[in-house]
Design a protein around this motif. Structure first.
Motif, mmCIF file in Angstrom:
data_model
loop_
_atom_site.group_PDB
_atom_site.id
_atom_site.type_symbol
_atom_site.label_atom_id
_atom_site.label_comp_id
_atom_site.label_asym_id
_atom_site.label_seq_id
_atom_site.Cartn_x
_atom_site.Cartn_y
_atom_site.Cartn_z
ATOM 1 N N VAL A 141 0.766 -1.248 -0.128
ATOM 2 C CA VAL A 141 -0.136 0.113 0.027
ATOM 3 C C VAL A 141 0.841 1.271 0.102
ATOM 4 C CG1 VAL A 141 -1.938 1.071 1.206
ATOM 5 C CG2 VAL A 141 -1.680 -1.254 1.263
ATOM 6 N N VAL A 142 0.566 2.053 -1.056
ATOM 7 C CA VAL A 142 1.188 3.490 -1.031
ATOM 8 C C VAL A 142 0.227 4.739 -1.055
ATOM 9 C CG1 VAL A 142 3.236 2.649 -2.125
ATOM 10 C CG2 VAL A 142 1.744 3.552 -3.262
ATOM 11 N N ARG A 143 0.582 5.604 -0.379
ATOM 12 C CA ARG A 143 -0.464 6.967 -0.434
ATOM 13 C C ARG A 143 0.281 7.583 -1.540
ATOM 14 N NH1 ARG A 143 0.027 11.672 2.132
ATOM 15 N NH2 ARG A 143 -1.685 12.856 2.511
ATOM 16 N N ILE A 144 -0.744 8.265 -2.507
ATOM 17 C CA ILE A 144 -0.350 8.955 -3.637
ATOM 18 C C ILE A 144 0.136 10.543 -3.087
ATOM 19 C CG2 ILE A 144 -1.139 10.015 -5.675
ATOM 20 C CD1 ILE A 144 -2.993 7.405 -6.152
ATOM 21 N N GLY A 194 4.710 8.167 -4.446
ATOM 22 C CA GLY A 194 3.886 7.690 -3.383
ATOM 23 C C GLY A 194 4.578 7.528 -2.157
ATOM 24 N N GLU A 195 3.696 7.645 -1.021
ATOM 25 C CA GLU A 195 4.443 7.424 0.250
ATOM 26 C C GLU A 195 4.165 6.000 0.773
ATOM 27 O OE1 GLU A 195 4.491 9.109 4.881
ATOM 28 O OE2 GLU A 195 3.385 10.373 3.156
ATOM 29 N N PRO A 196 5.198 5.070 1.054
ATOM 30 C CA PRO A 196 4.742 3.650 1.542
ATOM 31 C C PRO A 196 4.007 3.823 2.713
ATOM 32 C CG PRO A 196 7.107 3.851 0.888
ATOM 33 C CD PRO A 196 6.526 5.388 0.953
ATOM 34 N N VAL A 197 3.037 2.856 2.738
ATOM 35 C CA VAL A 197 2.171 2.714 4.225
ATOM 36 C C VAL A 197 2.302 1.491 4.790
ATOM 37 C CG1 VAL A 197 -0.137 2.812 4.720
ATOM 38 C CG2 VAL A 197 0.593 4.478 3.214
ATOM 39 N N ALA A 198 2.130 0.315 3.754
ATOM 40 C CA ALA A 198 2.142 -1.187 4.401
ATOM 41 C C ALA A 198 2.883 -1.973 3.157
ATOM 42 C CB ALA A 198 0.624 -1.499 4.448
ATOM 43 N N GLY A 199 3.242 -3.137 3.571
ATOM 44 C CA GLY A 199 4.117 -4.126 2.729
ATOM 45 C C GLY A 199 5.393 -3.465 2.591
ATOM 46 N N LEU A 200 5.968 -3.109 3.528
ATOM 47 C CA LEU A 200 7.491 -2.225 3.467
ATOM 48 C C LEU A 200 8.411 -3.394 3.238
ATOM 49 C CD1 LEU A 200 7.334 0.268 6.260
ATOM 50 C CD2 LEU A 200 6.464 0.641 4.023
ATOM 51 N N GLU A 201 8.387 -4.579 3.573
ATOM 52 C CA GLU A 201 9.300 -5.534 3.382
ATOM 53 C C GLU A 201 9.368 -5.952 1.922
ATOM 54 O OE1 GLU A 201 7.145 -5.889 5.709
ATOM 55 O OE2 GLU A 201 7.888 -5.846 7.641
ATOM 56 N N LEU A 202 8.005 -6.158 1.353
ATOM 57 C CA LEU A 202 7.809 -6.422 -0.088
ATOM 58 C C LEU A 202 8.426 -5.222 -0.979
ATOM 59 C CD1 LEU A 202 4.320 -7.989 0.073
ATOM 60 C CD2 LEU A 202 6.633 -9.121 0.182
#
Length: 204
Positions: free
Chosen positions: A43-46, A110-118
């Protein structure tokens, strides 16, 4: 024991994409891109977009209603995904406008939100976090998005846009890397969240 809430992301309503291209480019800021993977969701935030107002826009692939195998999807329904490749990178766009009117919005950062390891696995272990997603090609690679999503709709899983909150302050300025597009080089159709560290670096 403390329980941590897990965010649940669902596709945004299709009506969201029916706004005029410049308005939609601003509205996309703060929304989420979700890519569901077998290993988990990314998940990333635009935080940055660019509007392309073809066929009147010399910087647009669809300038003068140019209709090719690559641009064909731009003439379709608002909310379709227009992917194209530049220097081996895949770039993601949101089709805008009525059917037959080939407008599009490039999602630049975008700004990373979730799934940072991926994301880190997709981008490489030695990059600092702010370099993971601060450009359109970097963003697609971080999300694991390829050309296979050409013609997919942004409300359909596994790759979709989910509702978020608008930034407190939105900035506007010239678009990036379109120096051969005449007067269009000056149009202030790049929109970004003020002071967000994931916004790409401007270059004429």
């Amino acid at each position: 024991m403390k329980w941590r809430a897990i965010a649940i992301y669902t596709p945004i309503d299709k009506l969201f994409f029916e706004a005029p291209v410049l308005e939609l480019a601003r509205n996309l800021l703060g929304q989420y891109i979700v890519h569901k993977q077998p290993e988990g969701d990314i998940v990333v935030r635009i935080v940055e977009t660019e509007a392309y107002h073809g066929p009147e826009d010399r910087a647009a692939h669809s300038f003068d209603n140019r209709r090719t195998k690559r641009t064909e999807i731009m003439f379709g329904t608002a909310g379709l995904i227009y992917t194209y490749q530049m220097h081996t990178h895949t770039l993601m766009n949101v089709v805008s406008g009525a059917i037959g009117t080939p407008h599009a919005i490039l999602i630049r950062a975008g700004e990373p939100v979730a799934g940072l390891e991926l994301i880190q696995e997709n981008r490489g272990p030695h990059l600092k976090m702010t370099d993971w997603t601060n450009g359109p090609g970097k963003l697609s690679k971080a999300l694991g998005v390829t050309m296979k999503y050409y013609g997919h709709h942004w409300t359909d899983e596994p790759l979709f846009i989910a509702a978020g909150a608008a930034p407190k302050e939105i900035m506007a300025g010239p678009r990036v890397g379109i120096g051969n597009s005449g007067e269009a080089v000056h149009y202030p159709w790049r929109f970004y969240e003020k002071d967000n560290p994931y916004v790409s670096k401007y270059r004429p």
